[in-house]
Design an enzyme around this catalytic site. Structure first.
Site, mmCIF file in Angstrom:
data_model
loop_
_atom_site.group_PDB
_atom_site.id
_atom_site.type_symbol
_atom_site.label_atom_id
_atom_site.label_comp_id
_atom_site.label_asym_id
_atom_site.label_seq_id
_atom_site.Cartn_x
_atom_site.Cartn_y
_atom_site.Cartn_z
ATOM 1 N N CYS B 59 0.809 -1.218 0.000
ATOM 2 C CA CYS B 59 0.000 0.000 0.000
ATOM 3 C C CYS B 59 0.843 1.269 0.000
ATOM 4 O O CYS B 59 0.322 2.373 -0.028
ATOM 5 C CB CYS B 59 -0.958 0.001 1.190
ATOM 6 S SG CYS B 59 -0.117 -0.028 2.783
ATOM 7 N N CYS B 70 9.904 -9.440 5.377
ATOM 8 C CA CYS B 70 9.965 -10.884 5.193
ATOM 9 C C CYS B 70 11.425 -11.330 5.145
ATOM 10 O O CYS B 70 12.243 -10.735 4.443
ATOM 11 C CB CYS B 70 9.262 -11.246 3.884
ATOM 12 S SG CYS B 70 9.424 -12.984 3.454
ATOM 13 N N CYS B 73 12.451 -12.732 1.400
ATOM 14 C CA CYS B 73 12.579 -11.895 0.212
ATOM 15 C C CYS B 73 12.707 -10.411 0.536
ATOM 16 O O CYS B 73 12.723 -9.585 -0.355
ATOM 17 C CB CYS B 73 11.373 -12.108 -0.707
ATOM 18 S SG CYS B 73 9.839 -11.491 -0.004
ATOM 19 N N HIS B 88 -1.679 -6.931 4.961
ATOM 20 C CA HIS B 88 -0.721 -7.111 3.871
ATOM 21 C C HIS B 88 0.361 -8.106 4.254
ATOM 22 O O HIS B 88 0.820 -8.887 3.410
ATOM 23 C CB HIS B 88 -0.093 -5.762 3.493
ATOM 24 C CG HIS B 88 -1.106 -4.802 2.958
ATOM 25 N ND1 HIS B 88 -1.040 -3.453 3.145
ATOM 26 C CD2 HIS B 88 -2.242 -5.017 2.244
ATOM 27 C CE1 HIS B 88 -2.067 -2.863 2.567
ATOM 28 N NE2 HIS B 88 -2.819 -3.786 2.014
ATOM 29 N N HIS B 92 0.997 -11.510 2.207
ATOM 30 C CA HIS B 92 2.311 -11.850 1.659
ATOM 31 C C HIS B 92 2.709 -13.255 2.083
ATOM 32 O O HIS B 92 3.169 -14.057 1.264
ATOM 33 C CB HIS B 92 3.342 -10.833 2.140
ATOM 34 C CG HIS B 92 4.741 -11.165 1.707
ATOM 35 N ND1 HIS B 92 5.231 -10.775 0.484
ATOM 36 C CD2 HIS B 92 5.728 -11.850 2.318
ATOM 37 C CE1 HIS B 92 6.485 -11.204 0.364
ATOM 38 N NE2 HIS B 92 6.810 -11.871 1.452
ATOM 39 N N HIS B 100 7.837 -17.877 3.477
ATOM 40 C CA HIS B 100 7.693 -16.442 3.640
ATOM 41 C C HIS B 100 6.812 -16.083 4.824
ATOM 42 O O HIS B 100 6.284 -14.987 4.901
ATOM 43 C CB HIS B 100 7.103 -15.819 2.369
ATOM 44 C CG HIS B 100 8.065 -15.856 1.206
ATOM 45 N ND1 HIS B 100 8.650 -14.723 0.698
ATOM 46 C CD2 HIS B 100 8.551 -16.897 0.491
ATOM 47 C CE1 HIS B 100 9.439 -15.067 -0.313
ATOM 48 N NE2 HIS B 100 9.403 -16.376 -0.461
ATOM 49 N N CYS B 207 23.327 -5.595 73.597
ATOM 50 C CA CYS B 207 22.405 -6.344 72.738
ATOM 51 C C CYS B 207 22.755 -6.170 71.267
ATOM 52 O O CYS B 207 22.424 -7.024 70.443
ATOM 53 C CB CYS B 207 20.952 -5.969 73.003
ATOM 54 S SG CYS B 207 20.536 -4.269 72.611
ATOM 55 N N HIS B 539 16.536 -1.316 71.215
ATOM 56 C CA HIS B 539 16.878 -2.679 71.618
ATOM 57 C C HIS B 539 16.914 -3.588 70.397
ATOM 58 O O HIS B 539 16.054 -3.503 69.523
ATOM 59 C CB HIS B 539 15.839 -3.172 72.618
ATOM 60 C CG HIS B 539 16.187 -4.485 73.221
ATOM 61 N ND1 HIS B 539 17.383 -4.734 73.847
ATOM 62 C CD2 HIS B 539 15.487 -5.646 73.274
ATOM 63 C CE1 HIS B 539 17.413 -5.984 74.263
ATOM 64 N NE2 HIS B 539 16.275 -6.560 73.929
#
Lengths: 179, 592
Positions: B59, B70, B73, B88, B92, B100, B207, B539
Site C-alpha cells: 500500500c 519478510c 525476500c 498485507h 504476503h 515467507h 544487645c 533494643h
C-alpha cells in the site's frame, strides 16, 4: 499549500489526533512485545511466589496487630524461656575480668571493662567543658543504642565495599578489579 | 516443551520457523548489515541503509506503526487491514511460496510468524542482534566487547563443584574420636530443642553484639566451619606463642595491668571457636560472651574507622568480620583475594562480588568494574506522601494479582529495594565521566548488579538517616516486607545485562554452562535482626529459624514464636543462605 475547504480542514484537525494514536499504538506494542518476550522466555517465573509472600506478610501483620494473639509475653515481660528458665534483668553470672582479674557480674561487665581498659577515662579527657551535650550523651545512654549511620558507606573498612550510592566513579576502561 | 539453558527457557520454534531454519543454510547471517543500533540504549531496528524510511510494498504507506520485513525476500508489509480482510503482511505470507511466513518487525527487531500470528524467538537471531549492539557501542575503541563472555574477573576463580557426601570416619579416625572426645549428650537421644540454641547474657547494653552473634552462631557455613574444628583455638594460640614473641610482649604492655593469660594474642576467630563450643555444648544456661567483647573492643580500638562506642549492630558485624579477616589473613600470608573468599572464613561465607557498569549516554560505551562486598546495604524508598495510611489500609486486604501490587499497596519490600539497587541510575550532569570512546566528559548511566553471590547474603536496611542540614539523625520505622524464600537471579549481572540488551537469548557475563546456576540463586531466610525503639534508646532482638521453627533471641531469653511474628517484625538485618546448603541442614534437629 492546498485550498482550504471543509474536507481539508477536518482532515487537518484530525492529524494531531491521528499522530497521537499512532504514537500510543507504537508504545503499546513496545510494551506488549517486551512483556511477551519476558513471559515466553520464563524470565518472570517468580511472580506468583512474590505475590504469595506479600499476602502472607499482610496477613501476618493483621494477626500480630490483634492484641488477643500475643500470648507469649504477658505485658511484654517474659515468664519462662523455652527451657523453662527465668533470668534476672541484670545478668548475675560472676566471672573474672580478663584485664584486671576482679570478679564482676556479667550484667555489669561492659561498663567495668570500659573503665578497666582505660577507654572511659580517655573519652572523658577528650571532652572539653563546652561540648557538654553530645559526648556525654554518648557515654551514658549507650543503650542497645544505635550510632548515627551516615550514608557514606565508603567510611567503612576496605574489607567491605557497600556499593549502593558509592561516591564517584571509576575511570577504567577494561574490567579490571578495583584495588 | 522448551529447554532451559542458562536459567532461561529457550522456547520451541513454531513449525514455520523450524522449517525456515531447516531449509536455509545460515539463517540471519547477513542480518548484521541491516541492523541499526540507536545509542545509548542500544535499541535495534532493521534498515537496509541507515536513512531508509521503510514503507509497505503493498500500500506504499510508512505510517502504520508496525512494518514487517519478510526474511526470505525482504519485502516489507504492514499489518493494516484497511484494504481487505487480512493484513498485507498476512497476505504476503499466504500468497508467496512456503518460506515467507517469518518476518521481522523492522522497528523492534523481533521475529514474527505471520501464519501463527505470534512473536517467535530464535537464538541465532538474538545473537546477531546482540553482536550488532555490542559492536555499535564499542566502535572506535578497538572493539573490546563487554557483552560477549570475557575472562572472569581476577578474583573469581571457578571452583570445581563437588557433590555432598556425608562424613564417614575410617577406623583410625573413629578410634581417635573415641579416645579424644566424649559424647555431649549422655542419653544419645535427640534433644527437644535444636542444639546451639542458647541465650546470651547482656553484659551492659551489649544487645547490639548479642543480636549479631546469635545470627552468626546459626549461619550454616560458619557454624559448620567452627564445629568441624577448622579453627582450633588451642592450636592457634600455641602457634601464636611459638612465633612473634615481640608482638606478644607489645600486646601485653598495651593492655596494661595483669593479663589473665599472659602470652595470649587477640584472635577473634579463637574467641568465636570458644563461643561455638560453649553454645553447642548442650548447656542451656545463658552464655556470657565476655572474652569476645574484650577481644573485639581491642580490635575496634585499633582501627581508626570503628571504635568501641559504635553501638550499631551492622557496624559491629562489619567490624568483627574484619577482625576475623585481619588476624587469619595475616597468619596465612596468602594473597589477599577477598572476592573469592580464599583469605578467611568470614569472606568465604559472606563475600560476594558486585559489578558496576558506567555507560556513556552519548555513544553507549560501557566501562565495568568489579568489587568484593561483604553485605548489601539498601535504602528504603524515599517517603512518598502518606504511605503509612495506604499501608495500614492495604494490610487488611490481600494484595494479589499484578506484579507491582506492592506499589499499589504502598508497602516497601526487600525485592523492591533490590530492584532499586540494580536499577540503571542517571548520574547528574555535575558528575560527568570521561568516555574513552567519545574522548570527552559525558553524562552517564550507572548500574549495579551481582556478579557472584555469596554463600550467605546479609541485607542491611538503612534505617538510620542522618540529616547533615538539620544536624540530627532519625530512625525510619517504616515496615519492610521480606520474603522467607528469595530468588536472587533477577539481580545477577547476567540478568541485568540481558535486560539491558532487550532480554535476548544470549549467554551474558556470569552465565555458567551448568544448570546448577539456578539453584545457586535461591536463598532461604534463617535469621532476622530487628531493632525497636528510638535512635539513641533502642533494643536489638534476633529471630532464628531452625528446622523451620522460629525462635526469638532477646539477650538471655530464648522463646519460641510464630512465623507471623517474624513476618510482621521490623527487619534491620536479614540473613539468607543459599538453599542448596540450607536444604541439607534442616533434615534433623541436631546440628549436622
Amino acid at each position: 499549500m492546498s485550498v482550504p475547504n471543509e474536507e481539508n480542514l477536518s482532515s487537518q484537525s484530525q492529524l494531531p489526533s491521528h499522530f497521537f494514536w499512532d504514537l500510543l499504538d507504537s508504545i503499546i506494542v513496545d510494551v506488549a512485545s517486551e512483556s511477551h518476550r519476558v513471559a515466553k522466555l520464563g524470565l518472570d517465573a517468580n511472580l506468583e511466589e512474590d505475590d504469595e509472600e506479600l499476602k502472607l506478610s499482610a496477613q501476618a501483620r493483621v494477626r500480630v496487630a490483634d492484641p488477643s494473639n500475643n500470648s507469649n509475653e504477658a505485658n511484654g515481660k517474659y515468664v519462662v524461656d523455652i527451657f523453662g528458665q527465668t533470668h534476672p534483668t541484670v545478668a548475675n553470672e560472676i566471672f573474672e575480668c580478663m584485664n584486671c582479674g576482679r570478679s564482676i557480674a556479667a550484667g555489669r561487665f561492659a561498663p567495668h571493662l570500659e573503665k578497666c581498659m582505660g577507654k572511659g577515662r580517655k573519652a572523658r579527657l577528650k571532652v572539653t567543658r563546652s561540648s557538654s551535650g553530645a559526648q556525654n550523651q554518648n557515654r551514658y545512654s549507650r543503650g542497645g543504642s544505635v550510632s548515627t549511620h551516615t550514608n557514606h558507606s565508603s567510611n567503612n573498612s576496605s574489607v567491605n565495599r557497600l556499593a549502593n550510592g558509592n561516591a564517584g566513579f571509576e575511570e577504567h576502561s577494561n574490567g579490571t578489579t578495583h584495588p | 516443551m522448551s529447554s532451559k539453558i542458562n536459567g532461561q527457557i529457550s522456547p520451541q520454534p513454531c513449525p514455520h520457523l523450524a522449517e525456515f531454519r531447516r531449509t536455509s543454510s545460515k539463517p540471519f547471517l547477513s542480518l548484521h548489515n541491516c541492523l541499526r543500533i540507536k545509542p545509548p540504549g542500544g535499541r535495534a531496528s532493521l534498515r537496509r541503509d541507515p536513512h531508509e524510511i521503510p514503507h509497505c510494498t503493498a500500500c506504499g504507506l510508512s505510517a502504520p506503526s508496525r512494518l514487517y520485513a519478510c526474511i526470505s525476500c525482504t519485502a516489507v508489509s504492514c499489518h493494516s487491514t484497511a484494504t481487505g480482510v487480512i493484513s498485507h503482511a498476512a497476505a504476503h505470507a499466504a500468497s508467496m511460496s512456503p518460506g515467507h511466513q517469518i518476518a521481522i518487525d523492522v522497528d523492534r527487531a523481533e521475529l514474527f510468524c505471520c501464519a501463527c500470528r505470534d512473536q517467535v524467538y530464535d537464538r541465532d537471531f538474538d545473537a546477531a542482534v546482540v553482536i550488532a549492539q555490542t559492536v555499535a557501542s564499542t566502535l572506535g575503541s578497538g572493539g573490546e566487547s563487554k557483552v560477549i563472555p570475557t575472562p572472569h574477573p581476577e578474583n573469581l576463580r571457578k571452583r570445581r563443584r563437588v557433590d555432598y557426601r556425608p562424613s564417614t570416619p575410617d577406623l583410625r579416625e573413629r578410634s581417635l574420636i573415641g579416645s579424644c572426645s566424649a559424647p555431649i549428650d549422655g542419653s544419645g537421644r535427640s534433644p527437644d530443642f535444636p542444639r546451639g540454641l542458647r541465650g546470651l547474657n547482656n553484659l551492659g547494653n551489649t544487645c547490639f553484639m548479642n543480636s549479631v552473634l546469635q545470627a552468626l552462631l546459626h549461619t550454616p557455613p560458619l557454624r559448620n566451619y567452627f564445629l568441624s574444628d577448622k579453627h582450633n583455638r588451642y592450636f592457634c594460640q600455641k602457634m601464636n606463642n611459638a612465633d612473634g614473641d615481640d608482638s606478644a610482649i607489645a600486646t601485653r604492655k598495651k593492655n596494661g595491668g595483669n593479663n589473665g593469660n599472659k602470652n595470649e594474642r587477640i584472635c577473634l576467630a579463637c574467641d568465636m571457636d570458644a563461643m561455638f563450643s560453649a553454645v553447642f555444648s548442650g548447656d542451656r544456661l545463658p552464655y556470657s560472651p565476655a572474652k569476645f567483647l574484650y577481644s573485639w573492643w581491642q580490635h575496634a580500638a585499633k582501627s581508626t574507622l570503628a571504635s568501641y562506642e559504635q553501638q550499631d549492630a551492622h557496624e559491629f558485624f562489619i567490624s568483627m568480620l574484619d577482625g576475623i579477616h585481619e588476624k587469619v589473613d595475616k597468619d596465612q600470608r596468602k594473597p589477599h583475594s577477598e572476592g573469592s573468599g580464599d583469605c578467611c572464613i568470614a569472606h568465604r561465607v559472606f563475600s560476594g562480588i558486585l559489578r558496576s557498569d558506567v555507560m556513556c549516554m552519548a555513544c553507549g560505551y560501557t566501562s565495568t568494574t568489579y568489587d568484593p562486598c561483604i553485605d548489601i546495604s539498601l535504602d528504603l524508598e524515599p517517603n512518598q506522601g502518606g504511605p503509612t495510611k495506604i499501608a495500614a489500609a492495604a494490610s487488611n486486604h490481600s494484595c494479589n494479582g499484578e506484579a507491582d501490587s506492592s506499589q499499589n499497596c504502598g508497602i516497601s519490600t526487600l525485592t523492591g529495594c533490590l530492584d532499586r539497587f540494580t536499577r540503571a541510575e542517571k548520574l547528574g550532569s555535575n558528575q560527568k565521566f570521561f568516555c574513552q570512546q567519545c574522548q570527552v566528559k559525558q553524562e552517564t548511566l550507572k548500574q549495579m548488579s551481582i556478579r557472584k553471590l555469596p554463600l550467605v547474603s546479609c541485607f542491611h536496611i538503612k534505617r538510620f538517616e542522618h540529616s547533615s542540614s538539620k544536624k540530627m539523625s532519625r530512625k525510619v520505622d517504616r515496615y519492610l516486607q521480606f520474603p522467607f524464600s528469595l530468588d536472587m537471579s533477577p539481580y545477577l549481572s547476567s540478568s541485568i545485562l540481558r535486560s539491558r540488551f532487550g532480554n535476548r537469548i544470549f549467554p551474558f557475563d556470569g552465565d555458567e554452562p551448568d544448570a546448577s546456576n539456578d539453584l545457586c540463586s535461591e536463598f532461604e531466610l534463617f535469621a532476622v535482626v530487628t531493632h525497636s525503639g528510638k535512635l539513641d534508646a533502642g533494643h536489638y532482638v534476633t529471630y532464628l529459624r531452625l528446622s523451620d521453627q522460629w525462635y526469638k533471641c532477646d539477650d538471655s531469653w530464648v522463646t519460641q514464636v510464630d512465623e507471623n511474628t517474624v513476618r510482621a517484625a521490623q527487619g534491620y538485618m536479614m540473613f539468607y543462605v543459599q538453599k542448596m546448603l540450607y536444604y541439607k541442614a534442616t533434615d534433623k534437629l541436631v546440628a549436622s
